[in-house]
Design a protein around this motif. Structure first.
Motif, PDB file in Angstrom:
ATOM      1  N   GLU A 180       0.839  -1.210   0.000  1.00 25.46           N
ATOM      2  CA  GLU A 180       0.000   0.000   0.000  1.00 25.46           C
ATOM      3  C   GLU A 180       0.872   1.258   0.000  1.00 25.46           C
ATOM      4  N   ALA A 181       2.010   1.191   0.671  1.00 28.25           N
ATOM      5  CA  ALA A 181       2.896   2.361   0.686  1.00 28.25           C
ATOM      6  C   ALA A 181       3.365   2.676  -0.731  1.00 28.25           C
ATOM      7  N   THR A 213       6.660  -0.718  13.149  1.00 25.10           N
ATOM      8  CA  THR A 213       6.076  -1.295  14.374  1.00 25.10           C
ATOM      9  C   THR A 213       6.878  -2.520  14.817  1.00 25.10           C
ATOM     10  N   SER A 214       8.047  -2.702  14.227  1.00 24.63           N
ATOM     11  CA  SER A 214       8.834  -3.916  14.446  1.00 24.63           C
ATOM     12  C   SER A 214       8.003  -5.162  14.118  1.00 24.63           C
ATOM     13  N   GLY A 215       7.074  -4.990  13.191  1.00 27.31           N
ATOM     14  CA  GLY A 215       6.272  -6.122  12.730  1.00 27.31           C
ATOM     15  C   GLY A 215       5.100  -6.488  13.632  1.00 27.31           C
ATOM     16  N   ALA A 216       4.922  -5.777  14.735  1.00 33.29           N
ATOM     17  CA  ALA A 216       3.932  -6.219  15.729  1.00 33.29           C
ATOM     18  C   ALA A 216       2.491  -5.942  15.307  1.00 33.29           C
ATOM     19  N   VAL A 217       2.267  -4.864  14.557  1.00 29.60           N
ATOM     20  CA  VAL A 217       0.942  -4.557  14.001  1.00 29.60           C
ATOM     21  C   VAL A 217       1.198  -4.079  12.573  1.00 29.60           C
ATOM     22  N   PRO A 218       0.360  -4.495  11.609  1.00 30.82           N
ATOM     23  CA  PRO A 218       0.602  -4.040  10.233  1.00 30.82           C
ATOM     24  C   PRO A 218       0.544  -2.518  10.136  1.00 30.82           C
ATOM     25  N   MET A 219       1.526  -1.938   9.469  1.00 27.89           N
ATOM     26  CA  MET A 219       1.501  -0.496   9.202  1.00 27.89           C
ATOM     27  C   MET A 219       2.496  -0.191   8.092  1.00 27.89           C
ATOM     28  N   GLY A 220       2.158   0.787   7.271  1.00 29.45           N
ATOM     29  CA  GLY A 220       3.081   1.289   6.268  1.00 29.45           C
ATOM     30  C   GLY A 220       2.858   2.777   6.141  1.00 29.45           C
ATOM     31  N   GLY A 221       3.620   3.385   5.255  1.00 28.46           N
ATOM     32  CA  GLY A 221       3.406   4.815   5.066  1.00 28.46           C
ATOM     33  C   GLY A 221       4.328   5.401   4.021  1.00 28.46           C
ATOM     34  N   VAL A 222       4.077   6.656   3.714  1.00 27.43           N
ATOM     35  CA  VAL A 222       4.893   7.399   2.747  1.00 27.43           C
ATOM     36  C   VAL A 222       5.264   8.734   3.381  1.00 27.43           C
ATOM     37  N   ALA A 278     -12.634  21.225   0.912  1.00 25.45           N
ATOM     38  CA  ALA A 278     -12.497  20.171  -0.108  1.00 25.45           C
ATOM     39  C   ALA A 278     -11.291  19.276   0.184  1.00 25.45           C
ATOM     40  N   ILE A 279     -11.465  17.977  -0.040  1.00 33.01           N
ATOM     41  CA  ILE A 279     -10.371  17.004   0.130  1.00 33.01           C
ATOM     42  C   ILE A 279      -9.275  17.300  -0.886  1.00 33.01           C
ATOM     43  N   GLU A 280      -8.015  17.259  -0.426  1.00 30.00           N
ATOM     44  CA  GLU A 280      -6.915  17.594  -1.347  1.00 30.00           C
ATOM     45  C   GLU A 280      -6.361  16.366  -2.071  1.00 30.00           C
ATOM     46  N   LEU A 281      -6.391  15.197  -1.424  1.00 28.57           N
ATOM     47  CA  LEU A 281      -5.883  13.976  -2.057  1.00 28.57           C
ATOM     48  C   LEU A 281      -6.912  12.869  -1.869  1.00 28.57           C
ATOM     49  N   PHE A 282      -7.463  12.404  -2.983  1.00 31.31           N
ATOM     50  CA  PHE A 282      -8.526  11.393  -2.909  1.00 31.31           C
ATOM     51  C   PHE A 282      -7.908  10.001  -2.789  1.00 31.31           C
ATOM     52  N   HIS A 283      -7.418   9.737  -1.586  1.00 30.87           N
ATOM     53  CA  HIS A 283      -6.722   8.464  -1.347  1.00 30.87           C
ATOM     54  C   HIS A 283      -6.652   8.224   0.154  1.00 30.87           C
ATOM     55  N   GLY A 284      -6.764   6.983   0.567  1.00 37.76           N
ATOM     56  CA  GLY A 284      -6.646   6.652   1.994  1.00 37.76           C
ATOM     57  C   GLY A 284      -7.255   5.296   2.279  1.00 37.76           C
ATOM     58  N   TYR A 285      -7.039   4.803   3.479  1.00 41.30           N
ATOM     59  CA  TYR A 285      -7.499   3.463   3.865  1.00 41.30           C
ATOM     60  C   TYR A 285      -8.274   3.542   5.176  1.00 41.30           C
ATOM     61  N   THR A 286      -9.269   2.706   5.320  1.00 42.81           N
ATOM     62  CA  THR A 286     -10.035   2.654   6.569  1.00 42.81           C
ATOM     63  C   THR A 286      -9.083   2.567   7.764  1.00 42.81           C
ATOM     64  N   TYR A 287      -8.021   1.816   7.589  1.00 48.13           N
ATOM     65  CA  TYR A 287      -7.114   1.589   8.717  1.00 48.13           C
ATOM     66  C   TYR A 287      -5.843   2.431   8.644  1.00 48.13           C
ATOM     67  N   SER A 288      -5.842   3.524   7.868  1.00 47.15           N
ATOM     68  CA  SER A 288      -4.700   4.443   7.903  1.00 47.15           C
ATOM     69  C   SER A 288      -4.533   4.933   9.338  1.00 47.15           C
ATOM     70  N   ALA A 289      -3.304   4.861   9.836  1.00 43.21           N
ATOM     71  CA  ALA A 289      -2.994   5.324  11.212  1.00 43.21           C
ATOM     72  C   ALA A 289      -3.891   4.647  12.246  1.00 43.21           C
ATOM     73  N   HIS A 290      -4.069   3.342  12.095  1.00 42.52           N
ATOM     74  CA  HIS A 290      -4.887   2.597  13.069  1.00 42.52           C
ATOM     75  C   HIS A 290      -4.306   2.787  14.481  1.00 42.52           C
ATOM     76  N   PRO A 291      -5.169   2.989  15.484  1.00 44.56           N
ATOM     77  CA  PRO A 291      -4.657   3.245  16.839  1.00 44.56           C
ATOM     78  C   PRO A 291      -3.677   2.190  17.354  1.00 44.56           C
ATOM     79  N   LEU A 292      -3.954   0.911  17.093  1.00 37.94           N
ATOM     80  CA  LEU A 292      -3.035  -0.125  17.587  1.00 37.94           C
ATOM     81  C   LEU A 292      -1.673  -0.028  16.893  1.00 37.94           C
ATOM     82  N   ALA A 293      -1.699   0.273  15.596  1.00 35.48           N
ATOM     83  CA  ALA A 293      -0.441   0.401  14.856  1.00 35.48           C
ATOM     84  C   ALA A 293       0.341   1.616  15.359  1.00 35.48           C
ATOM     85  N   CYS A 294      -0.351   2.718  15.604  1.00 34.96           N
ATOM     86  CA  CYS A 294       0.339   3.919  16.091  1.00 34.96           C
ATOM     87  C   CYS A 294       0.957   3.666  17.462  1.00 34.96           C
ATOM     88  N   ALA A 295       0.216   2.975  18.340  1.00 32.17           N
ATOM     89  CA  ALA A 295       0.751   2.683  19.672  1.00 32.17           C
ATOM     90  C   ALA A 295       1.985   1.784  19.555  1.00 32.17           C
TER      91      ALA A 295
END
Ligand SMILES: Cc1ncc(COP(=O)(O)O)c(C=O)c1O
Length: 446
Positions: free
Chosen positions: A120-121, A290-299, A316-333
């Motif tokens: 996804e990244a 996340t050291s592999g502990a929760v899925p996460m990627g990014g740009v 207005a939205i500037e970039l029409f792109h994103g995922y339901t789980y972008s910056a998921h709380p568990l991944a961020c933690a």
């Protein structure tokens, strides 16, 4: 009615339903390699056998496995906030993690877009590149340039710019308007090199040929892995990435580094961009965040690139792109806890310090029968074995099987190439153990 425990026992022993990814399913199901738990440098099989992790999970568990601070952070977060909408809303840890990642990235790579994987990244970065030219009125820049032997995940964008034939040939015509640079590996010129080979910087000039063919006004971006991991650890020739950067600048082409493997310490720095002193316009990360502990990627995008989108009406939205789980709380933690561990244990500098020892240990394999090349960079090594006549990939496969079943060691294979990239907490004794075991495996499969 079946008693629940019997039903459970039947289900857990049934290997039929699960279709494993990038795995020969029939062979696996005949002799499963099962991992039940992990701690630090080791896995444990269901029957309790300790297996040394020579691959940091799948190039991701850079802090080692099941580290207490990461486990605790995930548990706390799950109890506090399981999910909040990723579009139009946000939770505090997403900003905190973005700031921490931006602070680790070089130069003005300051704006962080989150997703859930390396694939996804890559697709996110390719889309941002296309959209960037579009919003600046250069919508003719639609071509994407990848590289032979590149791996950029499995999305349609990623396999199109990628350069691995089996990942491409089954899936139709892929994205239109893609071209490829040549791979940077040449065994005759580079065999048994520690670190970046002397030969090969001139291969970046192939971009000039591609520009001459298509015209710069049609080219949006070039994407490369600074070190190609999945096709067997191919470090960039000295000066190659600098040359690529200069040619991109000359022609207004964006440069994307896919640092899904090289990010978060693998090459002894937060990012390979820092090791090579080259700043890309977009940088893809995943795995080690996340050291592999929760899925996460990014740009990570350069600030000016983000700014180019910040126009038009404010609602207005500037970039029409994103995922339901972008910056998921568990991944961020998990990400914040992993970044704390990298900092507190100085793991990137540790990798840099260990690099010469790691390279030396890897080079002890030189001279074994059938070893055609050993390459190292950072805490990673690629070992090419000679193929069995008429059966490419069989020897590599046997090596992985023997490593796991006979030597209690996990390594990765790509065809007949072995890859070794342990967690950055690996000790010198464990480095020696990994290569001693690998040597025995190589002798056994020749
Ligand atoms: C350089 C690179 N890009 C992208 C990916 C894809 O990542 P994922 O499997 O998380 O989609 C990988 C995976 O190994 C990778 O090495």
């Amino acid at each position: 009615m079946t008693p629940p425990t019997a039903a459970l026992a039947r289900q857990t022993n049934d290997l039929d339903a699960y279709w494993l990814p990038f795995t020969p399913n029939r062979a696996f199901k005949r002799a499963p390699k099962l991992i039940a738990r992990a701690k630090d440098m080791h896995y444990f099989t269901p029957d309790g056998r300790a297996v040394l992790d020579g691959l940091a999970g799948l190039w991701c568990a850079n802090t080692g496995h099941n580290r207490d601070p990461i486990v605790a952070a995930i548990a706390r977060q799950a109890a506090e906030l399981d999910y909040s909408p990723a579009f139009h809303f946000a939770h505090p840890k997403s900003f905190e993690l973005a700031s921490r990642v931006a602070a680790l990235a070089p130069a003005d790579l300051n704006r962080v877009f989150f997703c859930n994987s390396g694939s996804e990244a890559v697709d996110t970065a390719l889309k941002i590149a296309l959209a960037y030219h579009n919003v600046r009125g250069e919508g003719t820049r639609t071509r994407l340039i990848g590289r032979e032997r590149g791996y950029h995940g499995v999305g349609f964008g990623g396999i199109s710019v990628g350069g691995i034939v089996n990942n491409r040939k089954f899936f139709g015509s892929l994205l239109a308007g893609v071209d490829h640079l040549p791979a940077t590996y040449n065994r005759e010129q580079q065999a048994f090199t520690k670190g970046e080979p002397e030969w090969g910087a001139h291969l970046a000039d192939e971009l000039e040929r591609i520009v001459a063919l298509h015209d710069a006004s049609t080219i949006a971006a070039v994407i490369v892995e600074p070190m190609a991991g999945s096709t067997g650890v191919l470090p960039p020739p000295k000066g190659y990435l600098q040359r690529l950067r200069a040619i991109c600048d000359k022609h207004g082409i964006l440069l994307i580094f896919d640092e899904v493997i090289t990010g978060f310490g693998r090459l002894g720095c937060a990012f390979a961009a820092e090791r090579y002193g080259v700043t890309p316009d977009l940088l893809c990360f995943a795995k080690g965040i996340t050291s592999g502990a929760v899925p996460m990627g990014g740009v990570i995008a350069r600030e000016g690139l983000y700014d180019a989108f910040m126009h038009g009406p404010e609602h207005a939205i500037e970039l029409f792109h994103g995922y339901t789980y972008s910056a998921h709380p568990l991944a961020c933690a998990a990400g914040l806890a992993a970044l704390d561990l990298y900092r507190d244990e100085d793991l990137f500098a540790r990798a840099k310090r260990l690099e010469p020892r790691f390279a030396e240990a890897a080079m002890t394999l030189k001279g074994l029968p059938g070893v055609l090349d050993v390459r190292t960079v950072g805490i990673s090594a690629g070992i090419d074995l000679s193929a069995k006549p008429g059966a490419p990939g069989e020897r590599g496969y046997e090596a992985m099987e023997r490593a796991f079943h006979d030597e209690d060691l996990v390594i990765r294979i790509t065809g007949d190439t072995l890859a070794i990239a342990p967690p950055l907490i690996v000790s010198e004794a464990q480095i020696a153990e990994i290569f001693t075991k690998t040597a025995r495996v190589i002798k056994a499969v020749m």
